[in-house]
Structures are given as C-alpha cells and as structure tokens.
Design an enzyme around this catalytic site. Structure first.
Site, mmCIF file in Angstrom:
data_model
loop_
_atom_site.group_PDB
_atom_site.id
_atom_site.type_symbol
_atom_site.label_atom_id
_atom_site.label_comp_id
_atom_site.label_asym_id
_atom_site.label_seq_id
_atom_site.Cartn_x
_atom_site.Cartn_y
_atom_site.Cartn_z
ATOM 1 C CG ASP A 154 -12.365 -10.706 -21.724
ATOM 2 O OD1 ASP A 154 -11.056 -11.333 -21.946
ATOM 3 O OD2 ASP A 154 -12.824 -10.870 -22.628
ATOM 4 C CG HIS A 203 -2.425 0.334 0.961
ATOM 5 N ND1 HIS A 203 -2.817 1.214 -0.048
ATOM 6 C CD2 HIS A 203 -3.138 -0.631 1.063
ATOM 7 C CE1 HIS A 203 -4.445 0.730 -0.286
ATOM 8 N NE2 HIS A 203 -4.503 -0.151 0.698
#
Length: 449
Positions: A389, A165
């Site tokens: 995708d 992070h």
C-alpha cells in the site's frame, strides 16, 4: 492498433545520497552469472485510482529516491572488466548511485475492467504497461538495473517494473517494493533497517570469475522466432479448496502419509501434465518442469531469509511424456518434490564449481522456443503481494510482464483470497484453446480471477 499507452516523461531517479562511501563492490557468483543472457524479470501491480490531490508521481519519485538509498545496489550498474591476459571478461555490481529509470505514462482509455478481462485473459496491450521491451541481464552495463513505469488509467494505476536478475531475485524485489510502499505512505525512510547483502561466496573459487567473451555477449536474435506460433497469456485461479483437493489426490496416489507435497508443487504438477497433454509431443519424447528454487536456507550455514541478492537456481524435473501422462498427478508432484529437496548445500557447491570449470550460460534461460516440451515455474505464492500500500489503497491484482515469454512459462502468485494461487501462463494459442475445454484440467481450476 493505435497505442493505448502514451509515455509522458522518462527520468532517472537517484538515491538521496549518491556517495559511494560504505557501498561495496558486489562480486557475482556462478548462480548470478549463469543468468547473463536471459531477460530482465518483469512484474506489475494494479491499484485503484488515488485522489487527485495525492500528487502521485511526485510522491512516488521522492519515496523511490529514499528507497534506493536503502536498496543501493538497484541504483548501480553492471561493471564489465576485460581480462586481456586470457581473453575473458569479468563482471561486478558497481554501486555508483547512477539511479533507476522512471517512466510516467497515461492510458486514459483503459479501465481496470479492461485489464481484468473475463475468464483471466491477459490483453495484449498490457505489454505497454512495462518499462522494458527487450533488456537482457548483460545489458546492465549500460541500462539501469531497475526500471519502473507508472501508468495512470481511467480509474486505476498500474506500477510495472523490471529488474536485472544478477543483482536481485523475487525475494529481494518484493522486499524492496514493500519498503518503497511504506516510505511512500509514511513519508519517511528513517526507521528502516540497513540492507543485509547475501554475503555468500564459495571457497575454492577465485573472484571475480573469468568468463569467455562469447558467453558474456548479448545473444543474437533467434532464427526460431519467425516460425514460433503466437502465444497468449491467461491467469488461472486455484482456490484453497482446489488446492486441497489436488493435494488429497496426489497424496492418495503416492500412498505416503509422511510425504509433504506443497501447494506450489501440486499446482505446478497439474499445470505441467495438462499443458504437455495438449502439446502434440511424442510419448517417447522428454519433457521438463523447471522450477526456480530459493537457496538461502539450503546452504550451510544458511543465509538470512530475506538477505538482498540473487539466490535462486533453475532446476529441472525430467520425465518422458508417457511417464508424465500415465503415472498420475501424485507421481508428477513427487518428481518436483524430489527436485526441490535435492537442492542441498553440497549440490549448490557442485553446480558452482562445475560451472566455473565449464562456463555455460542459459541463453534464453528456458531452452528452445519451439520445442514446447518444457514448463518453467517462477515466482512464488509465498511472496507478500497484496500488502504493498503506497498510501492510497492495496493492489487489486498482480501481473507478469512479457520477459522470457516462451510457451510454458508459468508465473505463480498468491491469490487475493487467503490460501489461493494465481498462475499466469504463457501458452501457444492452440495449446490454450485445448486446455480451456479440458474437463480434467478445469475440474480443479477456474479461469476467473
């Protein structure tokens, strides 16, 4: 129970070009450094199974190398500098091209239907679908800043990942995944724009920031863990109508036509009130709803909406248990609304300057593991999740991994149906059991996914 996931291989994937030319040293802000001791964020996407001739692992690794060329900070490491003159340490991101970790695993006995258990239950074996067990952000000195695991199942594929992070937040990570998926499906990374770094550093703060050694070390194992009740994960689905009904109820209770309570705020308020109702807390006690707020458009001048880096702040809405339960959904949603709106440019500066004067990290990031008085709302239903995708089909579902798993962790994703929201909740088992028979809670939510 026997391991359901078998690791086939583990390797390091580096950018196509490992040269450091043009890759800056990335200094870290107080917002970054305050997260030093929390876990890597963990998320994952479930896909249908591609055709055997797709060459899944080869294509994913080749496209990942191209994606890391664009998102080069993910291929770096956290650099630690000892400041002997004042017994402190400093950190920066060294974009050295060391690479990301890539696990290839198999779970031949696991099917998509096993992952998507009835009523939204998240099976315990899902923890094995993620590449890191216990990485803290401070471990980025020796561990990759990005790790991925591709698990081939009986009839599907799960791509789990974790990231440090300090180098990125959810906005940046989902942007990276989108680019990676586009490269994998098209076979080329040449048309993608260069990375725009956040480029935000406050005046009157000297970089690199000096941190006391004690605040920069990996925290010792918590003594609380042996007494912590068992937690379970469950996905709750809010339909577009569920959310509309909750908003109408909240706005009616607040009685203001000018107030704009968002879908995230009203769903978070509904979860907060419902969880605390079953947590066995004293009515005089304090409860918090911590919300992860994106600061890109809140500072002045604002940053580009999708600039790369970590630009989030965890801010708490605070109430007594009595106030939260007695004053209604609208009041609870209003507290979260006020909290989000209070994250102004001046507020950001004040936090950063105060933090530098009195360095205090978040330890586990979310408070005590045993108090049970806090919910933490992370991720966002605004993230584009279902357009990733890679060349063989769009995701079927999204899941959060086991990092920072205390009772009360809520990870929000867009639902697969337009306008809906999925909440993956980590809760103590007794709280979850009571929640699942709470008529008031279930009136505006379904446990089916």
């Amino acid at each position: 129970m026997a391991e359901r996931v078998v690791l086939i291989s583990s390797s390091i994937v580096r950018p196509v070009n490992t040269s450091r030319v043009g890759r800056p040293k990335i200094h870290l802000t107080p917002y970054d450094l305050s997260l030093l001791q929390i876990d890597y964020a963990q998320r994952g996407l479930l896909f249908p199974k591609p055709d055997p001739d797709f060459n899944l692992i080869t294509r994913l690794k080749a496209s990942l190398s191209l994606a890391l060329e664009i998102y080069f900070p993910f291929a770096g490491r956290l650099a630690k500098v000892e400041n002997l003159e004042d017994n402190t340490v400093s950190f920066f991101i060294d974009c050295d091209g060391s690479g990301a970790r890539f696990h290839h695993a198999e779970a031949k006995s696991v099917s998509v239907s096993d992952v998507l258990e009835p009523h939204g239950s998240v099976p315990d074996f899902m923890k094995q679908f993620f590449p890191a067990k216990d990485f803290k952000n401070c471990d980025g000195v020796t561990e990759p800043l990005l790790a991925l695991q591709v698990t081939e199942m009986k009839d599907g594929v799960f791509i789990g990942y974790c990231y440090n992070h300090l180098v990125a937040d959810g906005v940046s990570m989902w942007s990276f995944l989108h680019t990676w998926s586009k490269i994998c499906s098209s076979g080329s990374g040449s048309e993608h724009q260069p990375l725009v770094l956040k480029g935000w550093f406050l005046e009157r703060i000297d970089y690199p920031i000096h941190i006391p050694v004690s605040e920069a070390e990996r925290p010792p194992p918590s003594r609380e863990l042996s007494s912590v009740p068992v937690t379970k994960d469950r996905v709750f689905h809010f339909t577009k109508k569920n959310i509309s009904d909750l908003k109408a109820k909240a706005n009616d209770e607040v009685g203001s036509s000018d107030l704009k309570i968002s879908s995230l705020q009203v769903v978070s308020a509904h979860m907060w009130r419902s969880i605390i109702r079953h947590s066995g807390l004293s009515r005089e006690g304090e409860t918090r709803c911590k919300v992860v707020v994106d600061l890109r458009q809140r500072i002045n001048p604002p940053l580009e909406k999708e600039c790369f880096g970590n630009m989030v702040y965890i801010a708490p809405a605070i109430a007594t248990v009595e106030e939260l339960l007695d004053r209604g959904l609208g009041w609870a949603a209003l507290q979260i609304n006020k909290l989000v709106n209070s994250q102004t440019n001046e507020n950001c500066k004040t936090f950063a300057e105060d933090w530098v004067r009195n360095v205090k990290n978040l330890k586990s990031g979310v408070g005590s593991r045993t108090a049970g008085n806090t919910v933490v709302v992370s991720s966002s239903p605004r993230f584009q999740v279902y357009n990733k995708d890679f060349g063989w089909g769009k995701p079927i579902a999204v899941r959060a991994g086991p990092g920072n798993s205390i009772s009360g962790k809520l990870v929000l994703f867009p639902g697969i149906d337009e306008g809906s929201i999925d909440v993956q909740a980590t809760l103590w088992c007794d709280v979850l059991v009571n929640l699942l028979v709470d008529v008031d809670f279930l009136e505006n939510v379904t446990t089916m996914v």
